[in-house]
Design a protein around this motif. Structure first.
Motif, PDB file in Angstrom:
ATOM      1  N   HIS A  29      52.012 -49.991 -51.424  1.00 44.42           N
ATOM      2  CA  HIS A  29      51.921 -51.135 -50.511  1.00 44.42           C
ATOM      3  C   HIS A  29      50.783 -50.881 -49.542  1.00 44.42           C
ATOM      4  O   HIS A  29      50.629 -49.777 -49.024  1.00 44.42           O
ATOM      5  CB  HIS A  29      53.228 -51.326 -49.754  1.00 44.42           C
ATOM      6  CG  HIS A  29      54.332 -51.858 -50.625  1.00 44.42           C
ATOM      7  ND1 HIS A  29      54.278 -53.113 -51.204  1.00 44.42           N
ATOM      8  CD2 HIS A  29      55.491 -51.303 -51.031  1.00 44.42           C
ATOM      9  CE1 HIS A  29      55.361 -53.308 -51.929  1.00 44.42           C
ATOM     10  NE2 HIS A  29      56.120 -52.224 -51.851  1.00 44.42           N
ATOM     11  N   MET A  30      49.986 -51.900 -49.311  1.00 41.75           N
ATOM     12  CA  MET A  30      48.859 -51.766 -48.401  1.00 41.75           C
ATOM     13  C   MET A  30      48.882 -52.884 -47.384  1.00 41.75           C
ATOM     14  O   MET A  30      49.196 -54.029 -47.708  1.00 41.75           O
ATOM     15  CB  MET A  30      47.534 -51.823 -49.174  1.00 41.75           C
ATOM     16  CG  MET A  30      47.297 -50.650 -50.086  1.00 41.75           C
ATOM     17  SD  MET A  30      45.654 -50.763 -50.805  1.00 41.75           S
ATOM     18  CE  MET A  30      45.763 -49.464 -52.046  1.00 41.75           C
ATOM     19  N   ALA A  31      48.515 -52.545 -46.167  1.00 40.08           N
ATOM     20  CA  ALA A  31      48.386 -53.564 -45.119  1.00 40.08           C
ATOM     21  C   ALA A  31      46.903 -53.800 -44.826  1.00 40.08           C
ATOM     22  O   ALA A  31      46.346 -54.833 -45.162  1.00 40.08           O
ATOM     23  CB  ALA A  31      49.140 -53.137 -43.876  1.00 40.08           C
ATOM     24  N   CYS A  32      46.258 -52.787 -44.228  1.00 42.73           N
ATOM     25  CA  CYS A  32      44.857 -53.003 -43.834  1.00 42.73           C
ATOM     26  C   CYS A  32      43.896 -52.888 -45.010  1.00 42.73           C
ATOM     27  O   CYS A  32      42.955 -53.660 -45.131  1.00 42.73           O
ATOM     28  CB  CYS A  32      44.472 -52.023 -42.729  1.00 42.73           C
ATOM     29  SG  CYS A  32      44.348 -50.301 -43.281  1.00 42.73           S
ATOM     30  N   GLY A  33      44.083 -51.888 -45.861  1.00 44.53           N
ATOM     31  CA  GLY A  33      43.199 -51.692 -46.999  1.00 44.53           C
ATOM     32  C   GLY A  33      41.999 -50.818 -46.714  1.00 44.53           C
ATOM     33  O   GLY A  33      41.207 -50.541 -47.614  1.00 44.53           O
ATOM     34  N   PHE A  34      41.841 -50.361 -45.463  1.00 45.00           N
ATOM     35  CA  PHE A  34      40.645 -49.564 -45.150  1.00 45.00           C
ATOM     36  C   PHE A  34      40.936 -48.353 -44.273  1.00 45.00           C
ATOM     37  O   PHE A  34      40.073 -47.874 -43.546  1.00 45.00           O
ATOM     38  CB  PHE A  34      39.566 -50.437 -44.505  1.00 45.00           C
ATOM     39  CG  PHE A  34      40.052 -51.304 -43.371  1.00 45.00           C
ATOM     40  CD1 PHE A  34      40.228 -50.789 -42.100  1.00 45.00           C
ATOM     41  CD2 PHE A  34      40.333 -52.642 -43.595  1.00 45.00           C
ATOM     42  CE1 PHE A  34      40.676 -51.582 -41.064  1.00 45.00           C
ATOM     43  CE2 PHE A  34      40.785 -53.452 -42.566  1.00 45.00           C
ATOM     44  CZ  PHE A  34      40.954 -52.925 -41.288  1.00 45.00           C
ATOM     45  N   GLY A  35      42.165 -47.835 -44.328  1.00 40.11           N
ATOM     46  CA  GLY A  35      42.439 -46.541 -43.719  1.00 40.11           C
ATOM     47  C   GLY A  35      42.963 -46.564 -42.303  1.00 40.11           C
ATOM     48  O   GLY A  35      43.086 -45.496 -41.684  1.00 40.11           O
ATOM     49  N   ALA A  36      43.319 -47.724 -41.777  1.00 45.84           N
ATOM     50  CA  ALA A  36      43.705 -47.805 -40.375  1.00 45.84           C
ATOM     51  C   ALA A  36      45.203 -47.750 -40.122  1.00 45.84           C
ATOM     52  O   ALA A  36      45.637 -47.288 -39.068  1.00 45.84           O
ATOM     53  CB  ALA A  36      43.137 -49.086 -39.754  1.00 45.84           C
ATOM     54  N   CYS A  37      46.036 -48.186 -41.067  1.00 44.52           N
ATOM     55  CA  CYS A  37      47.462 -48.389 -40.759  1.00 44.52           C
ATOM     56  C   CYS A  37      48.356 -47.253 -41.257  1.00 44.52           C
ATOM     57  O   CYS A  37      49.519 -47.183 -40.870  1.00 44.52           O
ATOM     58  CB  CYS A  37      47.926 -49.719 -41.343  1.00 44.52           C
ATOM     59  SG  CYS A  37      48.069 -49.736 -43.143  1.00 44.52           S
ATOM     60  N   LEU A  38      47.878 -46.415 -42.130  1.00 48.09           N
ATOM     61  CA  LEU A  38      48.633 -45.306 -42.718  1.00 48.09           C
ATOM     62  C   LEU A  38      49.851 -45.789 -43.511  1.00 48.09           C
ATOM     63  O   LEU A  38      50.819 -45.063 -43.680  1.00 48.09           O
ATOM     64  CB  LEU A  38      49.083 -44.314 -41.632  1.00 48.09           C
ATOM     65  CG  LEU A  38      47.967 -43.683 -40.794  1.00 48.09           C
ATOM     66  CD1 LEU A  38      48.568 -42.706 -39.787  1.00 48.09           C
ATOM     67  CD2 LEU A  38      46.950 -42.975 -41.678  1.00 48.09           C
ATOM     68  N   GLY A  39      49.778 -46.999 -44.003  1.00 50.99           N
ATOM     69  CA  GLY A  39      50.920 -47.553 -44.733  1.00 50.99           C
ATOM     70  C   GLY A  39      50.901 -47.271 -46.221  1.00 50.99           C
ATOM     71  O   GLY A  39      51.807 -47.688 -46.932  1.00 50.99           O
ATOM     72  N   CYS A  40      49.918 -46.561 -46.697  1.00 49.83           N
ATOM     73  CA  CYS A  40      49.728 -46.453 -48.157  1.00 49.83           C
ATOM     74  C   CYS A  40      49.655 -45.012 -48.625  1.00 49.83           C
ATOM     75  O   CYS A  40      49.067 -44.742 -49.677  1.00 49.83           O
ATOM     76  CB  CYS A  40      48.437 -47.163 -48.529  1.00 49.83           C
ATOM     77  SG  CYS A  40      46.979 -46.360 -47.824  1.00 49.83           S
ATOM     78  N   THR A  41      50.241 -44.096 -47.859  1.00 51.42           N
ATOM     79  CA  THR A  41      50.025 -42.682 -48.157  1.00 51.42           C
ATOM     80  C   THR A  41      50.690 -42.241 -49.467  1.00 51.42           C
ATOM     81  O   THR A  41      51.702 -42.798 -49.895  1.00 51.42           O
ATOM     82  CB  THR A  41      50.550 -41.789 -47.022  1.00 51.42           C
ATOM     83  OG1 THR A  41      51.921 -42.100 -46.799  1.00 51.42           O
ATOM     84  CG2 THR A  41      49.742 -41.995 -45.749  1.00 51.42           C
ATOM     85  N   LEU A  86      47.442 -38.297 -48.584  1.00 51.19           N
ATOM     86  CA  LEU A  86      46.176 -38.990 -48.785  1.00 51.19           C
ATOM     87  C   LEU A  86      46.411 -40.490 -48.625  1.00 51.19           C
ATOM     88  O   LEU A  86      47.513 -40.981 -48.886  1.00 51.19           O
ATOM     89  CB  LEU A  86      45.631 -38.700 -50.184  1.00 51.19           C
ATOM     90  CG  LEU A  86      45.218 -37.247 -50.457  1.00 51.19           C
ATOM     91  CD1 LEU A  86      45.092 -37.009 -51.959  1.00 51.19           C
ATOM     92  CD2 LEU A  86      43.916 -36.926 -49.743  1.00 51.19           C
ATOM     93  N   LYS A  87      45.376 -41.195 -48.215  1.00 49.84           N
ATOM     94  CA  LYS A  87      45.471 -42.650 -48.104  1.00 49.84           C
ATOM     95  C   LYS A  87      45.038 -43.270 -49.436  1.00 49.84           C
ATOM     96  O   LYS A  87      43.914 -43.055 -49.882  1.00 49.84           O
ATOM     97  CB  LYS A  87      44.563 -43.156 -46.986  1.00 49.84           C
ATOM     98  CG  LYS A  87      44.928 -42.662 -45.603  1.00 49.84           C
ATOM     99  CD  LYS A  87      43.867 -43.125 -44.615  1.00 49.84           C
ATOM    100  CE  LYS A  87      43.985 -42.384 -43.307  1.00 49.84           C
ATOM    101  NZ  LYS A  87      42.826 -42.644 -42.420  1.00 49.84           N
ATOM    102  N   THR A  88      45.957 -44.032 -50.009  1.00 48.87           N
ATOM    103  CA  THR A  88      45.645 -44.639 -51.303  1.00 48.87           C
ATOM    104  C   THR A  88      44.463 -45.596 -51.192  1.00 48.87           C
ATOM    105  O   THR A  88      43.627 -45.677 -52.092  1.00 48.87           O
ATOM    106  CB  THR A  88      46.880 -45.389 -51.843  1.00 48.87           C
ATOM    107  OG1 THR A  88      47.957 -44.452 -51.958  1.00 48.87           O
ATOM    108  CG2 THR A  88      46.609 -45.999 -53.204  1.00 48.87           C
ATOM    109  N   CYS A  89      44.365 -46.310 -50.079  1.00 51.12           N
ATOM    110  CA  CYS A  89      43.322 -47.332 -49.958  1.00 51.12           C
ATOM    111  C   CYS A  89      41.939 -46.727 -49.774  1.00 51.12           C
ATOM    112  O   CYS A  89      40.945 -47.348 -50.139  1.00 51.12           O
ATOM    113  CB  CYS A  89      43.630 -48.271 -48.805  1.00 51.12           C
ATOM    114  SG  CYS A  89      43.526 -47.482 -47.180  1.00 51.12           S
ATOM    115  N   GLN A  90      41.878 -45.544 -49.201  1.00 49.89           N
ATOM    116  CA  GLN A  90      40.589 -44.985 -48.810  1.00 49.89           C
ATOM    117  C   GLN A  90      40.228 -43.736 -49.630  1.00 49.89           C
ATOM    118  O   GLN A  90      39.105 -43.601 -50.089  1.00 49.89           O
ATOM    119  CB  GLN A  90      40.629 -44.624 -47.321  1.00 49.89           C
ATOM    120  CG  GLN A  90      39.277 -44.478 -46.683  1.00 49.89           C
ATOM    121  CD  GLN A  90      39.405 -44.339 -45.173  1.00 49.89           C
ATOM    122  OE1 GLN A  90      40.231 -43.572 -44.668  1.00 49.89           O
ATOM    123  NE2 GLN A  90      38.595 -45.082 -44.455  1.00 49.89           N
TER     124      GLN A  90
HETATM  125 FE1  FES Z   1      46.165 -49.188 -44.217  1.00 50.16          FE
HETATM  126 FE2  FES Z   1      45.816 -47.677 -46.384  1.00 50.16          FE
HETATM  127  S1  FES Z   1      46.440 -49.730 -46.316  1.00 50.16           S
HETATM  128  S2  FES Z   1      45.713 -47.061 -44.301  1.00 50.16           S
END
Ligand code: FES
Length: 304
Positions: free
Chosen positions: A264-276, A285-289
């Protein structure tokens, strides 16, 4: 060459926002294909990367898009907004992450295949041709440049992991890499993206759980047969149990393996830490970044 060396050949582009015009949007039931004119993203993107797309079409920017005729907002907005009837203007708040299926920089086009699973994707599914949508991309790290690897490249796509393999197959074919694709799904109905993969000219092995298309079995059955030949590298995208099974086989055979991980991703660029995703050796690791494409040995999937 080991995966750690190939990691250097993964591409991460500068991402930006872009207003993409919908060129075509259709599909079969809950599986939809969206083709967009988005020349900047098409120019920068590489197989394995993704975009974030907002399900509500942009309104007042419809005439600012860089090509083709913009459909008047009065025509395009009601359909999508009807899917969000009663929702406040900020709902859905977040863009939705979708992997790039086809990347055509020469035409400035990208295509996405997605499944309607909730309110956001339901609203997105109602966005008609001519509408302009808000995009962020290209995001994440790609698969490694096929020219950096050696030996036969095996692309494995399972279910909704098949569409990204169309871009991967095109990249491999254009690079002159010897490659083959193994595509699997529960039934023929869930082989979305298989046509796009085959259109690249790559040899395709199709498997389904029930035998309704191709061979009956799992993608790992087909991989097991190929491993006895000369396989140089494996890229995989699909359900996590499939990724775990592919990872284990490649580790046992000593073959570099890259997996595209879904979170699951919220921001998509490493800011929210929702995709670890847990990192082998500790930490996250951040999946999005850091991904979504990782050397398989770098991440812990399914507890291993
Ligand atoms: Fe926000 Fe990865 S989606 S840090």
């Amino acid at each position: 060459m080991m995966s750690s060396a190939l990691r250097q050949a993964q591409i991460q582009a500068e991402w930006a926002t872009e207003h993409g015009r919908v060129l075509a949007h259709g599909g079969d039931g809950e599986i939809r294909k969206l083709t967009l004119f988005a020349p900047e993203i098409a120019r920068q993107a590489t197989a394995g990367q993704f975009v974030q797309i907002h399900p509500r079409p942009l309104s007042q920017t419809a005439t600012e898009a860089p090509s083709a005729q913009a459909a008047p907002l009065a025509q395009v907005a009601p359909l999508a907004q009807a899917a969000l009837a009663g929702a406040p203007a900020f709902d859905p708040l977040l863009r939705r992450p979708i992997s790039l299926c086809e990347i055509r920089p020469e035409a400035g086009e990208i295509s996405l295949i997605y499944r309607v699973v909730g309110r956001g994707t339901r609203a997105l599914s109602a966005v008609p041709p001519g509408a302009v949508v808000d995009l962020l991309g290209p995001l994440g790290r790609s698969f490694p440049d096929p020219r950096a690897g050696q030996g036969r490249l095996v692309l494995i796509g399972g279910g909704l992991g098949i569409p990204p393999m169309a871009a991967a197959a095109r990249w491999a074919m254009q690079s002159g890499r010897d490659a083959v694709a193994i595509l699997g799904a529960r039934t023929a109905r869930y082989l979305a993206g298989a046509r796009e993969v085959a259109e690249t000219g790559i040899p395709v092995i199709t498997v389904t759980d029930d035998g309704s298309a191709g061979e009956q079995g799992l993608v790992t059955d087909a991989l097991d047969r190929l491993l006895i030949e000369r396989v140089g590298e494996v890229w995989a995208c699909g359900p996590e149990p499939m990724l775990v099974a592919v990872k284990e086989r490649c580790a046992a055979a000593g073959i570099p393996c890259f997996v595209s991980v879904e979170r699951h991703m919220a921001c998509g660029f490493g800011a929210c830490l929702g995709c670890t995703v847990p990192r082998a050796g500790g930490g996250y690791l951040k999946t999005c970044q850091d991904g979504p494409v990782f050397p398989a040995e770098e991440v812990i999937l399914g507890g291993c």
